[in-house]
Design an enzyme around this catalytic site. Structure first.
Site, PDB file in Angstrom:
ATOM      1  N   TYR A   2     -11.849   1.168  14.002  1.00  7.99           N
ATOM      2  CA  TYR A   2     -11.013   1.199  12.790  1.00  7.99           C
ATOM      3  C   TYR A   2     -11.885   0.988  11.553  1.00  7.99           C
ATOM      4  O   TYR A   2     -11.778   1.731  10.571  1.00  7.99           O
ATOM      5  CB  TYR A   2      -9.963   0.091  12.920  1.00  7.99           C
ATOM      6  CG  TYR A   2      -8.944   0.044  11.823  1.00  7.99           C
ATOM      7  CD1 TYR A   2      -7.690   0.628  11.989  1.00  7.99           C
ATOM      8  CD2 TYR A   2      -9.206  -0.607  10.625  1.00  7.99           C
ATOM      9  CE1 TYR A   2      -6.737   0.565  10.990  1.00  7.99           C
ATOM     10  CE2 TYR A   2      -8.260  -0.671   9.624  1.00  7.99           C
ATOM     11  CZ  TYR A   2      -7.027  -0.090   9.812  1.00  7.99           C
ATOM     12  OH  TYR A   2      -6.086  -0.148   8.810  1.00  7.99           O
TER      13      TYR A   2
ATOM     14  N   HIS B 163       0.853  -1.183   0.000  1.00  2.00           N
ATOM     15  CA  HIS B 163       0.000   0.000   0.000  1.00  2.00           C
ATOM     16  C   HIS B 163       0.891   1.235   0.000  1.00  2.00           C
ATOM     17  O   HIS B 163       1.896   1.280   0.714  1.00  2.00           O
ATOM     18  CB  HIS B 163      -0.883  -0.057   1.249  1.00  2.00           C
ATOM     19  CG  HIS B 163      -1.872   1.047   1.416  1.00  2.00           C
ATOM     20  ND1 HIS B 163      -2.331   1.833   0.384  1.00  2.00           N
ATOM     21  CD2 HIS B 163      -2.515   1.481   2.539  1.00  2.00           C
ATOM     22  CE1 HIS B 163      -3.198   2.709   0.869  1.00  2.00           C
ATOM     23  NE2 HIS B 163      -3.326   2.520   2.161  1.00  2.00           N
TER      24      HIS B 163
ATOM     25  N   ASP C 138      -3.974  -2.747   5.498  1.00  5.24           N
ATOM     26  CA  ASP C 138      -4.938  -1.985   6.309  1.00  5.24           C
ATOM     27  C   ASP C 138      -6.109  -2.841   6.813  1.00  5.24           C
ATOM     28  O   ASP C 138      -6.620  -2.611   7.916  1.00  5.24           O
ATOM     29  CB  ASP C 138      -5.505  -0.818   5.499  1.00  5.24           C
ATOM     30  CG  ASP C 138      -4.624   0.430   5.582  1.00  5.24           C
ATOM     31  OD1 ASP C 138      -3.860   0.559   6.546  1.00  5.24           O
ATOM     32  OD2 ASP C 138      -4.721   1.268   4.673  1.00  5.24           O
TER      33      ASP C 138
ATOM     34  N   GLU D 225       0.085   4.375   0.898  1.00  3.46           N
ATOM     35  CA  GLU D 225      -0.154   5.445   1.872  1.00  3.46           C
ATOM     36  C   GLU D 225       1.092   5.588   2.769  1.00  3.46           C
ATOM     37  O   GLU D 225       1.716   4.588   3.144  1.00  3.46           O
ATOM     38  CB  GLU D 225      -1.414   5.164   2.711  1.00  3.46           C
ATOM     39  CG  GLU D 225      -1.842   6.410   3.490  1.00  3.46           C
ATOM     40  CD  GLU D 225      -3.250   6.341   4.077  1.00  3.46           C
ATOM     41  OE1 GLU D 225      -3.902   5.289   3.998  1.00  3.46           O
ATOM     42  OE2 GLU D 225      -3.692   7.379   4.622  1.00  3.46           O
TER      43      GLU D 225
HETATM   44 FE1  FEO Z   1      -4.236   3.252   4.140  1.00  2.00          FE
HETATM   45 FE2  FEO Z   1      -2.645   2.351   7.091  1.00  2.00          FE
HETATM   46  O1  FEO Z   1      -2.860   3.203   5.418  1.00  2.00           O
END
Ligand code: FEO
Length: 379
Positions: free
Chosen positions: A178, A66, A150, A68
């Site tokens: 979350y 990922h 995630d 991010e």
């Molecule tokens: Fe979508 Fe933990 O980053």
């Protein structure tokens, strides 16, 4: 190999009361892979952890599940240490990683859908929008271990590494928070990700935040199945703010009316409770009621912030209503209704829009409306 972030309390607008972790994993067969990295300020911690196990120069692959920055923020720096490693990401991750970190050599998973580490295999599945378009998961069939990035995470800082080692109430509270604050608007695509993994034997799920699920795999998968489907409980959440306690009085009267029928109600003042905590409560509630006083012919600012946040998260399968008080001219209730409607909430009409302070009759109207909406919750 990752790092525990004990102190973070704001994760892009979501209050993380218990910190978090950025998990990275070394997978060793005859060859070695590092799966994910950590947020940039934690680079040195990750590097130290990796060096305890392997010389970075001996790492053959780095997998970026990922793009991010909480998972890729140390990628470019670490790649300099792991100079012999091939960096793998999803095709959609390649331009994002390059945009963040400049030009680097990356191999897409179409070209490299799996890597044989010798005794262990890493196989990659794209799961777009389980969190970003580039998101993917890695699976080790020999260990029936899913490195889910995630998905299935929880924002928990802990020295414990496994789900059976932490307080179970905290674990489930944080797994729920979350999902509500990160994945709720992506339920359809998270559902696609779950479907993409159907038939895959999973004994352990190692996410990139929080603890590793080595027990209760069925329970967390069942919870995700419930959440993606928008399943609700017979519960009303009332979120409000108040200037002179009139809207508060209305919120409490509605709550009494709801609970008079046996339906559970939870009430939150939006100055006292952070919007992300309220959203966690809303995830499984059937009804959402939002109250705002009118301030300067408009909505109260804390309520506006909450509505903007909720609109982005689009809670599924909710009924709801707006209410509030005003002085000489209204305005807030209509705005709240518009925003709730845009959030996808099915509105139950009412005239709970009272000047100054609710009279006894108006208090009674709030109570009766609460009982009425409870009837809809139960039906
Ligand atoms: Fe979508 Fe933990 O980053």
């Amino acid at each position: 190999m990752g790092a525990v972030d004990w102190d973070i309390r704001n994760f892009h607008g979501y209050v993380t009361h218990r910190g978090t972790s950025y998990n990275a994993y070394i997978v060793q067969g005859e060859k070695t892979a590092l799966v994910d990295t950590v947020k940039a300020p934690f680079y040195e911690t990750m590097l130290r952890h990796v060096r305890e196990v392997v010389d970075p120069a001996e790492i053959d692959y780095i997998v970026a599940n990922h793009a991010e920055p909480d998972h890729s923020g140390s990628l470019a720096r670490f790649a300099k240490e792991a100079s012999n490693a091939t960096i793998i990401s999803s095709e959609r991750g390649i331009p994002v990683l390059k945009k963040y970190y400049g030009d680097m050599e990356l191999v897409g998973i179409k070209e490299m859908p799996r890597v044989d580490l010798g005794g262990k295999t890493l196989s990659f599945t794209p799961v777009p929008m389980a969190h970003w378009p580039d998101s993917m998961v890695s699976y080790i069939p020999e260990d029936r271990l899913l490195l889910s990035n995630d998905a299935f995470g929880q924002h928990i800082a802990s020295e414990a590494r496994f789900n059976d080692e932490v307080d179970q109430a905290i674990l489930w509270q944080e797994a729920t928070a979350y999902y509500a604050n990160i994945l709720m608007p992506l339920s359809r695509t998270v559902n696609n990700a779950i479907k993409a993994l159907a038939g895959v034997e999973i004994e352990m799920i190692a996410p990139s935040h929080g603890v590793i699920w080595r027990k209760d795999i069925g329970d967390i998968l069942a919870a995700y199945t419930r959440w993606v489907s928008g399943e609700t409980k017979p519960r009303a959440v009332i979120a409000y703010d108040s200037m002179w306690k009139s809207t508060q009085e209305m919120a409490y009267a509605i709550a009494e009316g709801v609970s008079s029928t046996g339906v559970e109600t939870r009430v939150f003042n939006l100055t006292e409770t952070h919007r992300s905590d309220v959203i966690t409560e809303i995830l499984e509630a059937r009804a959402v009621l939002v109250g705002s006083p009118t301030l300067n012919n408009h909505v109260y600012p804390t309520v506006a912030g909450f509505l903007a946040y909720m609109r982005g998260l689009k809670p599924a399968n909710k009924i709801g209503a707006a209410f509030g008080s005003y002085g000489w001219a209204g305005g807030a209730k209509r705005f709240v209704e518009e925003q709730m409607s845009l959030a996808g909430i099915e509105l139950v009409e009412n005239d709970l829009d009272f000047s100054y302070k609710p009279t006894e009759e108006e208090w009674r109207k709030c109570y009766e409306f609460g009982a009425m909406i409870a009837g809809k919750i139960k039906s």
